[in-house]
Motif scaffolding. Structure first.
Motif, PDB file in Angstrom:
ATOM      1  N   SER A  42      36.311  44.208  32.796  1.00 30.41           N
ATOM      2  CA  SER A  42      37.624  43.862  33.345  1.00 30.41           C
ATOM      3  C   SER A  42      37.807  42.342  33.382  1.00 30.41           C
ATOM      4  O   SER A  42      36.852  41.588  33.549  1.00 30.41           O
ATOM      5  CB  SER A  42      37.808  44.479  34.725  1.00 30.41           C
ATOM      6  OG  SER A  42      36.940  43.865  35.608  1.00 30.41           O
ATOM      7  N   SER A  75      47.834  48.771  38.066  1.00 27.17           N
ATOM      8  CA  SER A  75      47.686  48.016  39.323  1.00 27.17           C
ATOM      9  C   SER A  75      48.652  46.844  39.257  1.00 27.17           C
ATOM     10  O   SER A  75      49.147  46.501  38.176  1.00 27.17           O
ATOM     11  CB  SER A  75      46.261  47.478  39.476  1.00 27.17           C
ATOM     12  OG  SER A  75      46.024  46.492  38.497  1.00 27.17           O
ATOM     13  N   GLU A  98      28.302  44.432  40.833  1.00 27.85           N
ATOM     14  CA  GLU A  98      28.946  45.706  41.163  1.00 27.85           C
ATOM     15  C   GLU A  98      29.003  45.835  42.667  1.00 27.85           C
ATOM     16  O   GLU A  98      28.055  45.524  43.378  1.00 27.85           O
ATOM     17  CB  GLU A  98      28.130  46.856  40.559  1.00 27.85           C
ATOM     18  CG  GLU A  98      28.828  48.199  40.550  1.00 27.85           C
ATOM     19  CD  GLU A  98      28.620  49.020  41.817  1.00 27.85           C
ATOM     20  OE1 GLU A  98      29.462  49.900  42.076  1.00 27.85           O
ATOM     21  OE2 GLU A  98      27.639  48.790  42.566  1.00 27.85           O
ATOM     22  N   ARG A 112      33.405  48.704  41.982  1.00 27.81           N
ATOM     23  CA  ARG A 112      34.132  47.664  41.274  1.00 27.81           C
ATOM     24  C   ARG A 112      33.148  46.757  40.554  1.00 27.81           C
ATOM     25  O   ARG A 112      32.029  46.541  41.035  1.00 27.81           O
ATOM     26  CB  ARG A 112      34.993  46.843  42.241  1.00 27.81           C
ATOM     27  CG  ARG A 112      36.220  47.603  42.683  1.00 27.81           C
ATOM     28  CD  ARG A 112      37.078  46.784  43.611  1.00 27.81           C
ATOM     29  NE  ARG A 112      36.436  46.615  44.902  1.00 27.81           N
ATOM     30  CZ  ARG A 112      36.413  45.469  45.576  1.00 27.81           C
ATOM     31  NH1 ARG A 112      36.969  44.400  45.067  1.00 27.81           N
ATOM     32  NH2 ARG A 112      35.841  45.391  46.753  1.00 27.81           N
ATOM     33  N   ALA A 146      32.590  42.988  38.352  1.00 24.88           N
ATOM     34  CA  ALA A 146      33.154  41.686  37.962  1.00 24.88           C
ATOM     35  C   ALA A 146      32.131  40.933  37.132  1.00 24.88           C
ATOM     36  O   ALA A 146      30.930  40.995  37.391  1.00 24.88           O
ATOM     37  CB  ALA A 146      33.519  40.874  39.196  1.00 24.88           C
ATOM     38  N   ILE A 163      34.823  39.345  42.333  1.00 28.53           N
ATOM     39  CA  ILE A 163      34.599  40.659  42.947  1.00 28.53           C
ATOM     40  C   ILE A 163      35.252  40.724  44.324  1.00 28.53           C
ATOM     41  O   ILE A 163      35.690  41.775  44.774  1.00 28.53           O
ATOM     42  CB  ILE A 163      33.110  41.059  42.980  1.00 28.53           C
ATOM     43  CG1 ILE A 163      33.015  42.586  43.038  1.00 28.53           C
ATOM     44  CG2 ILE A 163      32.351  40.464  44.164  1.00 28.53           C
ATOM     45  CD1 ILE A 163      31.912  43.159  42.252  1.00 28.53           C
ATOM     46  N   ASN A 180      39.051  41.518  43.506  1.00 31.35           N
ATOM     47  CA  ASN A 180      39.395  42.613  42.579  1.00 31.35           C
ATOM     48  C   ASN A 180      40.177  43.732  43.257  1.00 31.35           C
ATOM     49  O   ASN A 180      39.915  44.070  44.382  1.00 31.35           O
ATOM     50  CB  ASN A 180      38.086  43.222  42.057  1.00 31.35           C
ATOM     51  CG  ASN A 180      38.047  43.231  40.558  1.00 31.35           C
ATOM     52  OD1 ASN A 180      39.028  42.942  39.915  1.00 31.35           O
ATOM     53  ND2 ASN A 180      36.897  43.567  40.025  1.00 31.35           N
ATOM     54  N   SER A 181      41.151  44.306  42.546  1.00 32.40           N
ATOM     55  CA  SER A 181      41.882  45.441  43.128  1.00 32.40           C
ATOM     56  C   SER A 181      41.571  46.718  42.349  1.00 32.40           C
ATOM     57  O   SER A 181      41.067  46.668  41.241  1.00 32.40           O
ATOM     58  CB  SER A 181      43.371  45.160  43.093  1.00 32.40           C
ATOM     59  OG  SER A 181      43.753  44.947  41.765  1.00 32.40           O
ATOM     60  N   VAL A 182      41.893  47.853  42.941  1.00 32.59           N
ATOM     61  CA  VAL A 182      41.580  49.130  42.303  1.00 32.59           C
ATOM     62  C   VAL A 182      42.650  49.441  41.258  1.00 32.59           C
ATOM     63  O   VAL A 182      43.820  49.206  41.469  1.00 32.59           O
ATOM     64  CB  VAL A 182      41.539  50.242  43.373  1.00 32.59           C
ATOM     65  CG1 VAL A 182      41.256  51.598  42.750  1.00 32.59           C
ATOM     66  CG2 VAL A 182      40.514  49.896  44.426  1.00 32.59           C
ATOM     67  N   LYS A 183      42.208  49.991  40.120  1.00 34.28           N
ATOM     68  CA  LYS A 183      43.127  50.265  39.017  1.00 34.28           C
ATOM     69  C   LYS A 183      43.197  51.738  38.703  1.00 34.28           C
ATOM     70  O   LYS A 183      42.203  52.436  38.853  1.00 34.28           O
ATOM     71  CB  LYS A 183      42.554  49.643  37.736  1.00 34.28           C
ATOM     72  CG  LYS A 183      42.630  48.217  37.634  1.00 34.28           C
ATOM     73  CD  LYS A 183      42.056  47.897  36.301  1.00 34.28           C
ATOM     74  CE  LYS A 183      42.082  46.429  36.044  1.00 34.28           C
ATOM     75  NZ  LYS A 183      41.899  46.172  34.652  1.00 34.28           N
TER      76      LYS A 183
END
Ligand code: KIV
Ligand code: ZN
Length: 514
Positions: free
Chosen positions: A22, A51, A471, A475, A477, A501, A504-507
């Motif tokens: 991502s 998202s 992780e 998630r 990064a 991280i 980060n948002s949820v997709k």
């Protein structure tokens, strides 16, 4: 006159679906600009309904890129199509790519829809997408395992509804090259309105056949190929852009098409994607692997020296490999620096951007006497010194010590949301101690999934490029760092990943059921 083969790059969408790949909005814009330099015709910039971050990224790419068409992916539902339409609005040329699955297994088990309902929805989706743009692509997902009669029916209906590109995905990488080619031939021959749309191939590499299948599709009428840099993508990845483009260029005797790709930008694009995602390129990878043009054996070297074409079918320079000549040093001036960057195809939009890189070049030249083209490329693609959006942590100082028979130590000073914090830790080595000291201040709870360092050029004073993957709660990064000191490079990469991280948002995943 050869037909034009449209190169559709989906590194930022299907490539990003690769677990761990991502990218932030800024990273996507940097890759998109490199894709524009590469002269890619269409850039699939993301899935705007996934998202808010994905929406913003597609919108930012559509605003930043002027020469390529910008495409947004949408399932065949109102919310996805509206979001894709809004996200591509700033583009000079914008496309919506809408899709619905057509294989019996996907229709029955995933969508729980009848074939009639699927056709009806496909027609609705294409018409709705046409409310936003005249450039609409339709994909019957899992076409490689769909019934051909049903494909003919749904594609004919989609073209009648206004689809201008029909993309045939081998979603699970199941097809064999001869079958995939025959499928294109049959579809184009049987569908009465097939001449009203461009047919496109989208292949996955589960059996290592993505490029072969795409080439077979081109031989049988496809005039668009969907690819990713370095073959990035879910599972085993997608068709590798660099392999596809160079196969077409090198074997013009067997293809009646050509691309507009500026192949000299391929290596820089490959490195940028590898650096940003942390996905290393294997040394024997075609076109962009470190050994792709290296002639190790004496017989080969002798042959190449006598006559290059004895063992080389392409010129390394044509895909951006340089002769690794020393270009600059600490006495090089700003003009010479700018000129060399321009020769390497690196142009800056603002004086400020050039000045920032020049400052970093001078710092590097103080520590490393001979600066090669690869160093310059690394300097440009390194983003660990750039502020990430909503930056939380920044490295202020690092001191490490190591001694035979003793634990290594690291002392770290971090800027944490406006405050300077200090920590000391011991570890199995200086990098381990540094990461422990940083984590003792940040308390992220993230686990380290990947740590890798590679040297950009030869020599112990080479720039070391570090990738770190973290992780946390599902998630992921990636962080990158670059420095002649690999401990500093590692610390920068770790902090870069921590900043990501924590923001980060949820997709949503586009291929999950609606
Ligand atoms: O592989 C696939 O089927 C896809 C579609 C969304 C086109 O990526
Ligand atoms: Zn795909």
């Amino acid at each position: 006159m050869k037909d034009h083969l449209i190169v559709f790059d989906t590194t930022l969408r299907d490539g990003e679906q690769s677990p761990g790949a991502s990218m932030t909005k800024e990273e996507k814009v940097r890759i998109a600009k490199q894709l524009e330099k590469l002269r890619v015709d269409v850039i699939e910039a993301g899935f705007p309904a996934a998202s808010q971050g994905d929406f913003d990224s597609v919108h930012a790419v559509a605003s930043a890129v002027k020469e390529s068409t910008i495409c947004g992916l949408a399932r065949a539902v109102e919310n996805d199509i509206r979001k894709a339409g809004e996200a591509i609005k700033p583009a000079n040329s914008g496309r919506i790519h809408t899709f619905i699955a057509t294989s019996p297994i996907h229709m029955e088990k995933k969508l729980r829809m009848t074939p009639d309902e699927v056709v009806e929805r496909a027609v609705w989706a294409v018409k709705r997408a046409r409310d936003f743009t005249d450039d609409v692509e339709f994909s019957p997902e899992d076409a490689g395992r769909s019934d051909v009669d049903f494909l003919c029916r749904v594609i004919e209906a989609a073209i009648n509804a206004g689809a201008t590109t029909i993309n045939i995905p081998d979603t699970v990488g199941y097809s064999m090259p001869h079958q995939f080619g025959s499928l294109f031939k049959e579809l184009i021959e049987r569908i009465p309105n097939s001449d009203k749309a461009i047919f496109s191939a989208h292949c996955h590499n589960d059996l290592g056949l993505a490029v072969a299948n795409s080439l077979s599709a081109v031989r049988n009428g496809a005039r668009q190929v969907e690819c990713t840099l370095n073959g990035l993508g879910e599972r085993a990845g997608n068709t590798a852009l660099e392999e596809m483009v160079m196969a077409i260029k090198t074997r013009q005797d067997v293809f009646d098409v050509d691309t507009r790709i500026n192949t000299k930008e391929i290596l820089a694009a490959s490195r940028l994607v590898s650096n940003i995602t942390g996905f290393a390129v294997q040394p024997n990878k075609a076109i962009v692997g470190a050994n792709a043009f290296a002639h190790e054996s004496g017989i080969h070297q002798d042959g190449v020296l006598k006559h290059r074409e004895t063992y080389e079918i392409m010129r390394a320079e044509d895909v951006g490999w340089s002769t690794n000549k020393m270009v600059m040093g600490k006495h090089s001036g700003r003009n010479a620096f700018k000129t060399r960057l321009e020769e390497l195809g690196m142009v800056f939009e603002t004086e400020q951007e050039l000045n920032d890189v020049f400052v970093r070049f001078k710092e590097l030249a103080d520590r490393k006497h001979e600066i090669y083209d690869e160093d310059l490329q690394s300097l440009i693609t390194d983003n660990s010194n750039q502020r990430v959006e909503n930056e939380i942590y920044r490295l202020i100082a690092l001191k490490v010590s190591t001694e035979t028979g003793e634990a290594s130590k690291a002392e770290v000073t971090l800027w944490v949301e406006g405050k300077e914090l200090y920590a000391m830790a011991e570890g199995g080595g200086v990098v381990d101690a540094t990461f422990k000291a940083i984590e003792s201040l940040v308390k992220s709870g993230a686990s380290l999934e990947l740590y890798s360092v590679s040297n950009v050029t030869n020599g112990t004073d080479s720039l070391g490029e570090t990738s770190v993957r973290l992780e946390k709660g599902g998630r992921i990064a990636n962080g990158q760092g670059s420095d002649t000191d690999i401990v500093l490079s590692s610390a920068k990469a770790y902090i870069n990943a921590l900043n990501k991280i924590c923001g980060n948002s949820v997709k949503k995943h586009p291929q999950a059921s609606v």
